[in-house]
Scaffold this motif. Structure first.
Motif, PDB file in Angstrom:
ATOM      1  N   SER A  82       0.816  -1.215   0.000  1.00 47.29           N
ATOM      2  CA  SER A  82       0.000   0.000   0.000  1.00 47.29           C
ATOM      3  C   SER A  82       0.850   1.265   0.000  1.00 47.29           C
ATOM      4  CB  SER A  82      -0.930   0.008   1.220  1.00 47.29           C
ATOM      5  OG  SER A  82      -0.177   0.069   2.429  1.00 47.29           O
ATOM      6  N   THR A  83       2.129   1.137   0.427  1.00 48.52           N
ATOM      7  CA  THR A  83       3.017   2.310   0.464  1.00 48.52           C
ATOM      8  C   THR A  83       4.044   2.290  -0.652  1.00 48.52           C
ATOM      9  OG1 THR A  83       4.645   1.226   1.908  1.00 48.52           O
ATOM     10  CG2 THR A  83       2.815   2.348   2.976  1.00 48.52           C
ATOM     11  N   GLY A  84       4.264   1.104  -1.246  1.00 55.06           N
ATOM     12  CA  GLY A  84       5.263   0.986  -2.302  1.00 55.06           C
ATOM     13  C   GLY A  84       6.684   0.921  -1.804  1.00 55.06           C
ATOM     14  N   ARG A  85       6.866   0.826  -0.480  1.00 55.16           N
ATOM     15  CA  ARG A  85       8.226   0.795   0.079  1.00 55.16           C
ATOM     16  C   ARG A  85       8.822  -0.608  -0.051  1.00 55.16           C
ATOM     17  NH1 ARG A  85      10.657   4.289   3.256  1.00 55.16           N
ATOM     18  NH2 ARG A  85       8.688   5.277   3.834  1.00 55.16           N
ATOM     19  N   LYS A  86      10.088  -0.674  -0.431  1.00 55.72           N
ATOM     20  CA  LYS A  86      10.800  -1.938  -0.519  1.00 55.72           C
ATOM     21  C   LYS A  86      11.789  -2.026   0.639  1.00 55.72           C
ATOM     22  CE  LYS A  86      10.473  -2.332  -5.558  1.00 55.72           C
ATOM     23  NZ  LYS A  86      11.231  -2.486  -6.828  1.00 55.72           N
ATOM     24  N   VAL A  87      11.841  -3.190   1.293  1.00 52.20           N
ATOM     25  CA  VAL A  87      12.748  -3.391   2.422  1.00 52.20           C
ATOM     26  C   VAL A  87      13.557  -4.654   2.187  1.00 52.20           C
ATOM     27  CG1 VAL A  87      11.216  -2.220   4.035  1.00 52.20           C
ATOM     28  CG2 VAL A  87      11.039  -4.697   3.762  1.00 52.20           C
ATOM     29  N   CYS A  88      14.727  -4.734   2.812  1.00 54.33           N
ATOM     30  CA  CYS A  88      15.559  -5.925   2.706  1.00 54.33           C
ATOM     31  C   CYS A  88      14.912  -7.081   3.472  1.00 54.33           C
ATOM     32  CB  CYS A  88      16.957  -5.647   3.239  1.00 54.33           C
ATOM     33  SG  CYS A  88      17.020  -5.259   4.998  1.00 54.33           S
ATOM     34  N   SER A  89      15.371  -8.285   3.187  1.00 52.85           N
ATOM     35  CA  SER A  89      14.741  -9.471   3.763  1.00 52.85           C
ATOM     36  C   SER A  89      14.852  -9.503   5.278  1.00 52.85           C
ATOM     37  CB  SER A  89      15.362 -10.738   3.165  1.00 52.85           C
ATOM     38  OG  SER A  89      16.753 -10.764   3.402  1.00 52.85           O
ATOM     39  N   SER A  90      15.990  -9.051   5.839  1.00 52.95           N
ATOM     40  CA  SER A  90      16.159  -9.091   7.287  1.00 52.95           C
ATOM     41  C   SER A  90      15.193  -8.131   7.976  1.00 52.95           C
ATOM     42  CB  SER A  90      17.597  -8.757   7.678  1.00 52.95           C
ATOM     43  OG  SER A  90      17.955  -7.468   7.246  1.00 52.95           O
ATOM     44  N   LEU A  91      15.011  -6.928   7.414  1.00 49.50           N
ATOM     45  CA  LEU A  91      14.068  -5.977   7.997  1.00 49.50           C
ATOM     46  C   LEU A  91      12.640  -6.477   7.837  1.00 49.50           C
ATOM     47  CD1 LEU A  91      13.347  -3.361   9.354  1.00 49.50           C
ATOM     48  CD2 LEU A  91      13.604  -2.178   7.165  1.00 49.50           C
ATOM     49  N   ARG A  92      12.372  -7.132   6.732  1.00 53.63           N
ATOM     50  CA  ARG A  92      11.026  -7.690   6.528  1.00 53.63           C
ATOM     51  C   ARG A  92      10.715  -8.728   7.599  1.00 53.63           C
ATOM     52  NH1 ARG A  92       7.317  -8.429   2.327  1.00 53.63           N
ATOM     53  NH2 ARG A  92       6.035 -10.279   2.650  1.00 53.63           N
ATOM     54  N   ARG A  93      11.704  -9.576   7.944  1.00 47.66           N
ATOM     55  CA  ARG A  93      11.487 -10.584   8.985  1.00 47.66           C
ATOM     56  C   ARG A  93      11.240  -9.914  10.336  1.00 47.66           C
ATOM     57  NH1 ARG A  93      15.292 -13.426   5.839  1.00 47.66           N
ATOM     58  NH2 ARG A  93      17.053 -12.616   7.041  1.00 47.66           N
ATOM     59  N   ILE A  94      11.920  -8.795  10.593  1.00 47.08           N
ATOM     60  CA  ILE A  94      11.685  -8.051  11.830  1.00 47.08           C
ATOM     61  C   ILE A  94      10.251  -7.529  11.857  1.00 47.08           C
ATOM     62  CG2 ILE A  94      12.302  -5.948  13.098  1.00 47.08           C
ATOM     63  CD1 ILE A  94      15.184  -6.394  12.128  1.00 47.08           C
ATOM     64  N   LEU A  95       9.778  -7.002  10.736  1.00 45.97           N
ATOM     65  CA  LEU A  95       8.405  -6.505  10.658  1.00 45.97           C
ATOM     66  C   LEU A  95       7.405  -7.641  10.880  1.00 45.97           C
ATOM     67  CD1 LEU A  95       8.784  -4.123   7.574  1.00 45.97           C
ATOM     68  CD2 LEU A  95       8.529  -3.444   9.962  1.00 45.97           C
ATOM     69  N   GLU A  96       7.681  -8.797  10.284  1.00 43.94           N
ATOM     70  CA  GLU A  96       6.783  -9.945  10.460  1.00 43.94           C
ATOM     71  C   GLU A  96       6.740 -10.384  11.913  1.00 43.94           C
ATOM     72  OE1 GLU A  96       8.271 -12.825   7.731  1.00 43.94           O
ATOM     73  OE2 GLU A  96       7.546 -11.765   5.949  1.00 43.94           O
ATOM     74  N   GLN A  97       7.894 -10.349  12.597  1.00 39.23           N
ATOM     75  CA  GLN A  97       7.923 -10.717  14.012  1.00 39.23           C
ATOM     76  C   GLN A  97       7.126  -9.729  14.840  1.00 39.23           C
ATOM     77  OE1 GLN A  97       8.868 -13.377  15.418  1.00 39.23           O
ATOM     78  NE2 GLN A  97       8.699 -12.775  17.568  1.00 39.23           N
ATOM     79  N   HIS A  98       7.175  -8.440  14.474  1.00 37.81           N
ATOM     80  CA  HIS A  98       6.465  -7.432  15.246  1.00 37.81           C
ATOM     81  C   HIS A  98       4.963  -7.465  15.002  1.00 37.81           C
ATOM     82  CE1 HIS A  98      10.250  -5.677  16.578  1.00 37.81           C
ATOM     83  NE2 HIS A  98       9.532  -4.996  17.443  1.00 37.81           N
ATOM     84  N   VAL A  99       4.523  -8.130  13.935  1.00 33.92           N
ATOM     85  CA  VAL A  99       3.088  -8.375  13.781  1.00 33.92           C
ATOM     86  C   VAL A  99       2.601  -9.216  14.955  1.00 33.92           C
ATOM     87  CG1 VAL A  99       1.331  -9.473  12.352  1.00 33.92           C
ATOM     88  CG2 VAL A  99       3.171  -8.175  11.278  1.00 33.92           C
TER      89      VAL A  99
END
Length: 458
Positions: free
Chosen positions: A268-285
């Motif tokens: 929805s924002t169009g932002r791209k993140v690296c895989s490690s940061l994406r995993r951090i975001l998934e954990q914070h869900v």
């Protein structure tokens, strides 16, 4: 040394004195042997690195497999780390290097009536900005901002000041030594096997292998300590322990649901993140809803007042930081008596302003809105849950609703450890406490919000 898939090898015995078996292909890495080495394990990979590696930004690792040259801190973005270590590394990078010096300058200026906004220094400024913006994209919401402020105002109406609230609701001050003794007794009584030690964090935290207490005198109070042990050990520890017992297929289903949610938020924002940061975001869900559950459990202990004061305060300060400077945030919560003293105010605002360099500008790190948002969502839907199932593993509330049958099957299939307050049929009595909390934090305040809207229209 060379690490390849399903390859057993021997690290030089002067370093490790053991054989290691790896399941994942990684890299060929040449390490400068003039340094002393520490051993650090992720769930899949072992790393060797110089002592005090967080400050060793100039040490170079030659990554010959992909022909990359990486500084030591960058190596952690390359490999799959366990979620707990990813979060630890992220929060470490967001902690200012000059925090103590800036705190001293700020407190001295504030006590003299002078305006001063700290300028924080970080090991990696770009990384801090990326993390802050990515968290905003995925988690930031002001949906419950008015609710948080209403809870704070109601608490002040009842108790006058934060200091009075804590003295009455949290109980008498407990020494750090007594806190340690009681934490050890709690763990033994509830069959919780983890290390308990004094950590360096500003607050009590549950790490991967230990409960980290705060050694600051005056930090713990009698009832507050009981609530924090329920929070850290009966929620975070037990959920993590039970999660490891889930069938791989069940974990896969829950993980897929979580990944899809983060993907939709980032898309929805169009932002791209690296895989490690994406995993951090998934954990914070998971963190959002787990911290919400833990906050509810914490405040269920407070018989005098079930208002979610502390999560509401953290939520309020994050929203305030988005439009205010560091000094303005501290001044506001001190003027409204939300903080007990300048030390308390510094800790609260510091958590919201971390990741920012020039704190005279609006902006902040939105992680601390998660406990309040998660707690309100849980209380709004508390009539829909079966309490023991919430402790079967680490999953968000949306996954519970979507996969309740799967979670229930795992609960009956495995011998799950349950917190003391829902064992042996106590869950029904505990549910009554949570319904009282729903009345205090949701129902009554919603009625007040509707009345205010009608007054505004009039």
């Amino acid at each position: 040394f060379f690490i390849t898939k399903s390859h057993q090898f021997t690290v030089h015995r002067s370093l490790l004195h053991q054989h290691i078996f790896f399941h994942h292909a990684c890299a060929f890495i040449i390490l400068p042997l003039q340094f002393q080495w520490n051993c650090w394990h992720s769930s899949d990979v072992l790393f060797l690195f110089p002592n005090k590696f967080f400050s060793c930004t100039e040490h170079i690792i030659q990554h010959t497999r992909r022909r990359f040259v990486l500084s030591v801190p960058c190596i952690f973005d390359l490999f799959l780390l366990s979620s707990e270590k990813q979060i630890f590394l992220m929060l470490t990078k967001l902690r200012p290097l000059n925090e103590k010096a800036e705190k001293k300058t700020f407190v001295e200026a504030y006590t003299r009536g002078k305006v001063y906004n700290p300028t924080f220094e970080y090991a990696d400024n770009k990384y801090c900005t990326l993390v802050r913006n990515s968290f905003d994209d995925v988690f930031y919401t002001d949906h419950y901002a008015d609710r948080a402020e209403a809870i704070l105002e109601e608490t002040m109406r009842l108790y006058g000041t934060a200091a009075s609230y804590k003295a009455i609701v949290w109980g008498e001050v407990v020494s750090p030594e007594e806190a340690m003794t009681r934490a050890e007794a709690y763990a033994q009584l509830n069959n919780i096997q983890t290390n308990i030690e004094f950590g360096k964090s500003l607050v009590t935290t549950m790490g991967k292998n230990s409960l980290n207490l705060v050694k600051k005198t005056g930090y713990y109070r009698d009832i507050r300590l009981d609530s924090l042990l329920d929070h850290e050990l009966s929620v975070h520890y037990i959920r993590s322990k039970n999660h490891k017992l889930l069938d791989p297929e069940a974990r896969g289903v829950l993980n897929q649901s979580r990944q899809e949610w983060v993907t939709s938020q980032l898309a929805s924002t169009g932002r791209k993140v690296c895989s490690s940061l994406r995993r951090i975001l998934e954990q914070h869900v998971i963190t959002m809803d787990e911290e919400g559950l833990a906050s509810v459990v914490t405040h269920a202990v407070y018989n005098q007042c079930h208002l979610l004061f502390q999560p509401a305060l953290s939520n309020f300060i994050v929203h305030l930081a988005k439009t205010s400077s560091f000094f303005e945030c501290v001044h506001t919560i001190m003027e409204r008596h939300y903080a007990t003293d300048i030390e308390d105010a510094w800790i609260q605002v510091m958590r919201a302003k971390r990741s920012q360099q020039n704190t005279s500008l609006p902006g902040g790190f939105c992680k601390d809105i998660l406990p309040f948002v998660g707690a309100i969502k849980l209380l709004e839907n508390i009539h829909r849950v079966e309490l023991p199932l919430l402790f079967v593993g680490k999953f968000r509330f949306g996954e519970y609703c979507e996969h309740e049958d799967l979670i229930r099957a795992q609960y009956h299939r495995h011998i799950c450890q349950l917190p003391h307050f829902v064992q042996h049929g106590r869950d029904q009595a505990y549910m009554q406490i949570l319904l009282q909390m729903r009345e205090a934090n949701v129902t009554a305040l919603m009625e007040g919000e509707e009345e205010n809207k009608e007054d505004s229209k009039a």
